[in-house]
Design a protein around this motif. Structure first.
Motif, PDB file in Angstrom:
ATOM      1  N   TYR A  42       0.839  -1.204   0.000  1.00 27.98           N
ATOM      2  CA  TYR A  42       0.000   0.000   0.000  1.00 27.98           C
ATOM      3  C   TYR A  42       0.874   1.254   0.000  1.00 27.98           C
ATOM      4  O   TYR A  42       0.608   2.206  -0.747  1.00 27.98           O
ATOM      5  N   LYS A  49      -4.151   4.607  -6.801  1.00 30.65           N
ATOM      6  CA  LYS A  49      -4.468   3.194  -6.537  1.00 30.65           C
ATOM      7  C   LYS A  49      -4.833   2.967  -5.074  1.00 30.65           C
ATOM      8  O   LYS A  49      -5.577   2.037  -4.753  1.00 30.65           O
ATOM      9  N   ARG A  50      -4.307   3.804  -4.198  1.00 30.34           N
ATOM     10  CA  ARG A  50      -4.631   3.651  -2.779  1.00 30.34           C
ATOM     11  C   ARG A  50      -6.115   3.881  -2.512  1.00 30.34           C
ATOM     12  O   ARG A  50      -6.684   3.309  -1.576  1.00 30.34           O
ATOM     13  N   VAL A  51      -6.741   4.721  -3.334  1.00 30.77           N
ATOM     14  CA  VAL A  51      -8.156   5.045  -3.130  1.00 30.77           C
ATOM     15  C   VAL A  51      -9.029   3.801  -3.274  1.00 30.77           C
ATOM     16  O   VAL A  51     -10.017   3.629  -2.543  1.00 30.77           O
ATOM     17  N   THR A  52      -8.669   2.928  -4.204  1.00 33.20           N
ATOM     18  CA  THR A  52      -9.483   1.737  -4.459  1.00 33.20           C
ATOM     19  C   THR A  52      -8.925   0.479  -3.788  1.00 33.20           C
ATOM     20  O   THR A  52      -9.548  -0.587  -3.873  1.00 33.20           O
ATOM     21  N   ALA A  53      -7.785   0.595  -3.131  1.00 30.62           N
ATOM     22  CA  ALA A  53      -7.180  -0.574  -2.488  1.00 30.62           C
ATOM     23  C   ALA A  53      -8.035  -1.029  -1.307  1.00 30.62           C
ATOM     24  O   ALA A  53      -8.596  -0.212  -0.574  1.00 30.62           O
ATOM     25  N   SER A  54      -8.141  -2.325  -1.121  1.00 29.68           N
ATOM     26  CA  SER A  54      -8.944  -2.864  -0.026  1.00 29.68           C
ATOM     27  C   SER A  54      -8.265  -4.099   0.551  1.00 29.68           C
ATOM     28  O   SER A  54      -7.402  -4.705  -0.083  1.00 29.68           O
ATOM     29  N   SER A 136      -8.413   2.674   3.268  1.00 37.22           N
ATOM     30  CA  SER A 136      -9.632   3.456   3.525  1.00 37.22           C
ATOM     31  C   SER A 136     -10.166   3.276   4.938  1.00 37.22           C
ATOM     32  O   SER A 136     -11.369   3.344   5.186  1.00 37.22           O
ATOM     33  N   LYS A 221     -19.253  -7.021   3.644  1.00 33.61           N
ATOM     34  CA  LYS A 221     -18.696  -6.205   2.571  1.00 33.61           C
ATOM     35  C   LYS A 221     -18.849  -6.924   1.239  1.00 33.61           C
ATOM     36  O   LYS A 221     -19.276  -6.377   0.243  1.00 33.61           O
TER      37      LYS A 221
END
Length: 258
Positions: A42, A49-54, A136, A221
């Motif tokens: 991360y 890409k961090r915005v959509t990383a899970s 997130s 989720k």
């Protein structure tokens, strides 16, 4: 009390018990290793890409390790006595038979409950510390909000231990009981996940891995399981996973020769 002490002595004197406990607790180290790797990836990726990383809740994923280990411990607690012939001595001392299985259930269930809670909570806190506010804020949910799901997930390890014990009493075969245990816990859920609706949701809701979140009312989720059970119904289904094989095993022990 004498029966409990006897069963505790039997279980703790067997080398496989220590090995299975170590493997169960190894899930904690595995969770930390995965979390550290995920955190590093991360940090090295781009902001976009961090915005959509899970990341999944690792403690819920890795509970599979102590579940299977304690299930095998439950199987061995019964089948090892048939393999060595020790069961004849046990049933000679306790002719009613059912107290033998009850004492084993108390010891194996307690070990499963302790191991499950130590594993789930240790993994959660260590992974939470490692992940921090990454992904997130997956691990920023207040602990008290997560507590019901964590406690219910830890309880499933105890259920697996009793499920294994009941299957061991029914089959009297280590390989056979473990095969049924794995099939019930992991093979059948994969088959159910391929079924068309509404069977997929209805049957998926009754899979062990779906029950903790249904019991606590926590949202999914994403899940291959169904989500249709109420908390009370989920508790009843989880109890049935332990009670049905235990009752069947008790009947088998009382009505069949050793």
């Amino acid at each position: 009390m004498n029966m409990l002490r006897s069963e505790w002595l039997k279980i703790r004197s067997v080398r496989s018990t220590g090995l299975l406990l170590v493997l169960s607790l190894g899930a904690i180290l595995l969770g930390v290793a995965i979390a550290r790797t995920a955190a590093g990836m991360y940090d090295d990726t781009t902001p976009a890409k961090r915005v959509t990383a899970s990341i999944a809740e690792l403690e819920e994923v890795l509970i599979i390790v102590p579940q299977l280990c304690m299930g095998i411990l439950g199987v061995l607690a019964m089948t090892s006595e048939y393999a060595t012939g020790m069961i004849r001595t046990s049933l000679t001392v306790v002719p009613k038979r059912w107290p033998v299985l009850a004492a084993k259930a108390a010891v194996v269930g307690a070990l499963g409950l302790l191991t499950g809670n130590v594993t789930i909570f240790s993994t959660y806190f260590l992974v939470r510390q490692t992940i921090g506010d990454r992904f997130s804020g997956t691990y920023l949910t207040p602990f008290l909000d997560r507590l019901p799901t964590l406690a219910a997930t830890g309880l499933t390890v105890c259920v697996f231990a009793l499920l294994g014990l009941g299957l061991g009493a029914l089959t009297r075969s280590t390989a056979g009981a473990v095969a049924v245990l794995v099939g019930l816990a992991y093979v059948i859920p994969m088959i159910v996940g391929k079924l068309p609706s509404p069977w997929k949701d209805w049957l998926g809701s009754m899979m062990i891995s779906a029950l903790p979140r249904e019991m606590s009312g926590a949202p999914f989720k994403s899940s291959v399981y169904g989500t249709s059970l109420s908390p009370a119904a989920a508790v009843a289904v989880l109890a049935a996973y332990a009670l049905v094989p235990m009752l069947a095993g008790t009947w088998h022990l009382r009505h069949r020769d050793t």
